[in-house]
Write a protein that holds these residues in place. Sequence first.
Motif, PDB file in Angstrom:
ATOM      1  N   SER A 114      32.950 105.565 -73.800  1.00 52.24           N
ATOM      2  CA  SER A 114      33.000 106.929 -73.261  1.00 52.24           C
ATOM      3  C   SER A 114      31.585 107.476 -73.108  1.00 52.24           C
ATOM      4  O   SER A 114      30.722 107.209 -73.942  1.00 52.24           O
ATOM      5  CB  SER A 114      33.750 107.850 -74.231  1.00 52.24           C
ATOM      6  OG  SER A 114      35.058 107.405 -74.446  1.00 52.24           O
ATOM      7  N   PHE A 121      40.789 111.085 -71.179  1.00 53.29           N
ATOM      8  CA  PHE A 121      40.739 110.776 -69.741  1.00 53.29           C
ATOM      9  C   PHE A 121      41.671 109.611 -69.417  1.00 53.29           C
ATOM     10  O   PHE A 121      41.638 108.574 -70.087  1.00 53.29           O
ATOM     11  CB  PHE A 121      39.304 110.398 -69.332  1.00 53.29           C
ATOM     12  CG  PHE A 121      38.317 111.519 -69.516  1.00 53.29           C
ATOM     13  CD1 PHE A 121      38.437 112.687 -68.773  1.00 53.29           C
ATOM     14  CD2 PHE A 121      37.272 111.408 -70.433  1.00 53.29           C
ATOM     15  CE1 PHE A 121      37.533 113.735 -68.951  1.00 53.29           C
ATOM     16  CE2 PHE A 121      36.374 112.444 -70.615  1.00 53.29           C
ATOM     17  CZ  PHE A 121      36.497 113.604 -69.874  1.00 53.29           C
ATOM     18  N   HIS A 165      38.762 101.976 -64.316  1.00 53.10           N
ATOM     19  CA  HIS A 165      37.960 103.194 -64.201  1.00 53.10           C
ATOM     20  C   HIS A 165      38.506 104.297 -65.098  1.00 53.10           C
ATOM     21  O   HIS A 165      39.714 104.479 -65.208  1.00 53.10           O
ATOM     22  CB  HIS A 165      37.943 103.689 -62.746  1.00 53.10           C
ATOM     23  CG  HIS A 165      37.150 104.948 -62.618  1.00 53.10           C
ATOM     24  ND1 HIS A 165      35.774 104.959 -62.617  1.00 53.10           N
ATOM     25  CD2 HIS A 165      37.552 106.238 -62.569  1.00 53.10           C
ATOM     26  CE1 HIS A 165      35.359 106.201 -62.558  1.00 53.10           C
ATOM     27  NE2 HIS A 165      36.405 106.997 -62.524  1.00 53.10           N
ATOM     28  N   GLU A 196      36.899 108.451 -66.421  1.00 53.28           N
ATOM     29  CA  GLU A 196      35.766 109.361 -66.275  1.00 53.28           C
ATOM     30  C   GLU A 196      34.715 109.086 -67.354  1.00 53.28           C
ATOM     31  O   GLU A 196      35.040 109.007 -68.538  1.00 53.28           O
ATOM     32  CB  GLU A 196      36.254 110.814 -66.355  1.00 53.28           C
ATOM     33  CG  GLU A 196      35.209 111.768 -65.810  1.00 53.28           C
ATOM     34  CD  GLU A 196      35.730 113.181 -65.695  1.00 53.28           C
ATOM     35  OE1 GLU A 196      36.894 113.361 -65.297  1.00 53.28           O
ATOM     36  OE2 GLU A 196      34.946 114.090 -66.019  1.00 53.28           O
ATOM     37  N   GLY A 197      33.458 108.909 -66.914  1.00 50.15           N
ATOM     38  CA  GLY A 197      32.363 108.711 -67.860  1.00 50.15           C
ATOM     39  C   GLY A 197      32.263 107.294 -68.404  1.00 50.15           C
ATOM     40  O   GLY A 197      31.505 107.028 -69.329  1.00 50.15           O
TER      41      GLY A 197
END
Length: 436
Positions: free
Chosen positions: A341, A352, A420, A422-423
């Motif tokens: 993360s 996420f 994928h 986020e981040g």
Amino acid sequence: MKILILGADGRAHAFCWKIHQSKLCTQLFIAPGNAGTAQFGENIDIAVTDFDSIKKLCIDKKIDLVVVGPEEPLVKGIYDFFKNDKQINHIIITGPSASGARLEGSKAFAKAFMQRHHIPTAQYEEFDTASYEDGLEYIKNHPMPIVLKADGLAAGKGVIICNNTVEALGEYEWMIQKSKFGDAGKKVVVEQFLSGIELSVFVLTNGDAYTLFPEAKDYKKIFEGDEGPNTGGMGAISPVPFASEIFLEKVIKKIIEPTIKGLHEEKIDYKGFIFFGLIKVDDEPHVIEYNCRMGDPETEVVLLRLKNDLVELLIAMEENKLHKEKIIIDEKVAATIVAVSEGYPAAYEKGFPIDFGYLENTEAIKHIDSNGGVMVFHAGTKQQGDDVVTNGGRVLAVSSLADSLAEAIELSKEILNQIHFEGMYYRKDIGYEFIE
Ligand code: AMP
Ligand code: GLY
């Protein structure tokens, strides 16, 4: 056999994957587990240190074998808790006892143990509040760099390498006088800095005989080129190209055998894994640290190369028959790359959704067979409705088995390209120093 695995990380998922393949395993439970472990068994929401709830679970589900993943329950005495309770003392549990877990739980104990048994390690002294002033003198007269280690468990953060005396004195004061690491740092091991390359070696032992597992190297730094702060591990490879047969023979003779003999002589009850964190200095192995468990993410490569039935090995450990077991290691190369993360190893956000691309959500696995393959081990994930969401700093460990290191790394990267969240961040250079 009904088997319970304790843990919620990539190591726990790797144990599930391996144990699920055993013909002896009839049912698998994981406490507390993650979205990945649920592929192989039933997750039960119990913390790894909640011994009373674990006991109740073991009785309710008629568990025969408990595999303990992380160090905290071991240091807190889960093995002794089982062995001292008539209702559950028939259950096989991977140890060690709390006494044996001091190899990891107390750096001062581990150093003194190595000294007693003539096991090569960095020179050191230990200091506490009472000997604080002596420590200041010792540091002032010591060549730099110097290494300060909090005695107790400090979530992998208790080791500080200082390049100059002012910094070392400041850190030392902060640890002892200002409790930087709480009680864990009230006692400090002050140690000579060793310069060399690191690797890890693992054994399963009953405190007398042992079996040697494949060695591994992990990549602790967050950024490519081994830059930035330490993490729990951003990737790992096995075998380790510089661990020649001659070198590993030295590890066995100078480190593993004296350690096992030492445990035996000191009558320390040790049935479980020993993780030797080693450094190679001018062709000679030295112990940097002991851990009383398997490594994470090292387990995610080591188990890929272990051809034996792990449950059979654990039964042999319990029955003191390990000396009869022959370890069979896959010649192929295993590599794992950890996706983390944003912000890790400092603060990060959770929750996420993870998009697994063409890999199905919970079936985010490819098969590994005798030709190799890929496994997406979940680390910090959880199921939230139909989604798998991020739930930790280290989120996934994408592990591959192939004919060469370059191929294994390529396979893991190919799969990571599909995934994928986020981040999401991962190191693209795992194994870099061994790939042309
Ligand atoms: P540990 O928490 O004991 O694994 O230590 C973390 C890291 O600090 C190790 O993996 C080494 O890279 C480094 N380290 C610990 N002790 C020493 C030492 N005596 N000399 C050089 N590096 C060390
Ligand atoms: N990867 C290092 C550890 O498990 O302690």
